[in-house]
Design a protein around this motif. Structure first.
Motif, PDB file in Angstrom:
ATOM      1  N   VAL A  47      19.220 -24.914  47.861  1.00  0.00           N
ATOM      2  CA  VAL A  47      19.152 -26.357  47.597  1.00  0.00           C
ATOM      3  C   VAL A  47      19.357 -26.612  46.096  1.00  0.00           C
ATOM      4  N   VAL A  48      19.677 -27.844  45.781  1.00  0.00           N
ATOM      5  CA  VAL A  48      19.907 -28.221  44.381  1.00  0.00           C
ATOM      6  C   VAL A  48      19.016 -29.408  44.027  1.00  0.00           C
ATOM      7  N   VAL A  49      18.233 -29.254  42.975  1.00  0.00           N
ATOM      8  CA  VAL A  49      17.405 -30.354  42.473  1.00  0.00           C
ATOM      9  C   VAL A  49      18.135 -30.937  41.260  1.00  0.00           C
ATOM     10  N   VAL A  50      18.436 -32.219  41.334  1.00  0.00           N
ATOM     11  CA  VAL A  50      19.216 -32.870  40.273  1.00  0.00           C
ATOM     12  C   VAL A  50      18.264 -33.524  39.282  1.00  0.00           C
ATOM     13  N   VAL A  51      18.257 -33.006  38.073  1.00  0.00           N
ATOM     14  CA  VAL A  51      17.310 -33.513  37.069  1.00  0.00           C
ATOM     15  C   VAL A  51      18.089 -34.225  35.964  1.00  0.00           C
ATOM     16  N   LYS A  52      17.952 -35.567  35.951  1.00  0.00           N
ATOM     17  CA  LYS A  52      18.700 -36.358  34.965  1.00  0.00           C
ATOM     18  C   LYS A  52      17.775 -37.159  34.060  1.00  0.00           C
ATOM     19  N   GLY A 132       5.626 -26.044  37.237  1.00  0.00           N
ATOM     20  CA  GLY A 132       6.944 -26.139  37.842  1.00  0.00           C
ATOM     21  C   GLY A 132       6.847 -26.609  39.280  1.00  0.00           C
ATOM     22  N   ARG A 133       5.850 -26.083  39.976  1.00  0.00           N
ATOM     23  CA  ARG A 133       5.659 -26.466  41.389  1.00  0.00           C
ATOM     24  C   ARG A 133       5.383 -27.970  41.504  1.00  0.00           C
ATOM     25  N   ALA A 134       4.625 -28.508  40.522  1.00  0.00           N
ATOM     26  CA  ALA A 134       4.308 -29.943  40.535  1.00  0.00           C
ATOM     27  C   ALA A 134       5.589 -30.765  40.403  1.00  0.00           C
ATOM     28  N   ILE A 135       6.532 -30.273  39.589  1.00  0.00           N
ATOM     29  CA  ILE A 135       7.813 -30.986  39.441  1.00  0.00           C
ATOM     30  C   ILE A 135       8.580 -30.942  40.767  1.00  0.00           C
ATOM     31  N   PHE A 139      10.039 -33.954  43.712  1.00  0.00           N
ATOM     32  CA  PHE A 139      11.367 -34.073  44.329  1.00  0.00           C
ATOM     33  C   PHE A 139      11.324 -33.816  45.836  1.00  0.00           C
ATOM     34  N   GLY A 140      10.158 -33.413  46.336  1.00  0.00           N
ATOM     35  CA  GLY A 140      10.038 -33.160  47.774  1.00  0.00           C
ATOM     36  C   GLY A 140      10.548 -31.801  48.213  1.00  0.00           C
ATOM     37  N   VAL A 141      10.643 -30.852  47.289  1.00  0.00           N
ATOM     38  CA  VAL A 141      11.090 -29.500  47.673  1.00  0.00           C
ATOM     39  C   VAL A 141       9.920 -28.779  48.357  1.00  0.00           C
TER      40      VAL A 141
END
Ligand SMILES: Cc1cc2nc3c(=O)[nH]c(=O)nc-3n(C[C@H](O)[C@H](O)[C@H](O)COP(=O)(O)O)c2cc1C
Length: 174
Positions: A47-52, A132-135, A139-141
């Motif tokens: 999966v890809v988490v998009v961080v902008k 990191g897990r909190a981030i 995102f719902g990962v």
């Protein structure tokens, strides 16, 4: 030369991004190409988490810097506009291979679209610590996803470095 092979040979890691944002349509195109990577048993698990957004980028940047052992003020993402955090579920036997190939596709697709990129490490350690897990939760990962790498993307004013000479002796033929 074939366009794909040319892109493979000309893509270089960028360590000096300018402040221009990457348009959403371009980010989406890069990600779509990433998700077309070959994958074990066709499970498409990466999966890809998009961080902008700047707030989340700053959190990831600081976490990555601390994991890497750098002093405050160092940006391990070199000012990139967007971080594409690739993760894959550790219960899939090919998760590291699958995630790595997505990373490869992302970097090549970025290059093909005139976007600079670099693989930034320590994504695994980030995903395995509380911060990191909190981030990832934001995102719902789901739990169980391990960071493979960050594909940091953006634009650059710098001339890409020439590729290092390819080492000899890396091909075995009979
Ligand atoms: C698994 C992996 C992890 C990497 N991690 C980092 C990193 O954390 N920081 C960095 O500046 N470059 C990182 N790189 C980029 C490499 O240093 C770079 O790909 C290598 O020097 C070859 O240069 P090129 O990509 O321009 O061909 C990483 C590359 C890979 C494949």
């Amino acid at each position: 030369m074939n366009e794909i092979i040319k892109a493979m040979k000309e893509r270089r890691s960028c360590r000096s991004f300018n402040s221009l944002p990457v348009p959403d349509a371009i980010i989406d195109e890069i990600i779509e190409a990433g998700l077309y990577a070959a994958n074990g048993r066709g499970t498409q698990c990466a999966v890809v988490v998009v961080v902008k957004d700047e707030e989340t980028k700053a959190k990831i940047r600081d976490l990555n810097r601390r994991i890497g052992g750098w002093d405050e003020g160092f940006d391990p993402f070199y000012g990139a506009a967007c971080y594409l955090w690739v993760l894959a579920p550790k219960d899939n036997p090919t998760y590291i291979y699958d995630g790595s190939l997505v990373m490869g596709n992302l970097m090549l697709a970025a290059h093909a679209l005139g976007v600079s990129s670099i693989w930034i490490h320590r994504a695994k350690e980030e995903s395995e610590c509380e911060e990191g897990r909190a981030i990832l939760d934001e995102f719902g990962v789901p739990e169980g996803y391990v960071g493979i790498g960050h594909c940091a993307i953006g634009y650059s004013d710098a001339e890409p470095a020439a590729p290092a000479q390819r080492k000899e002796g890396r091909v075995f033929k009979k």
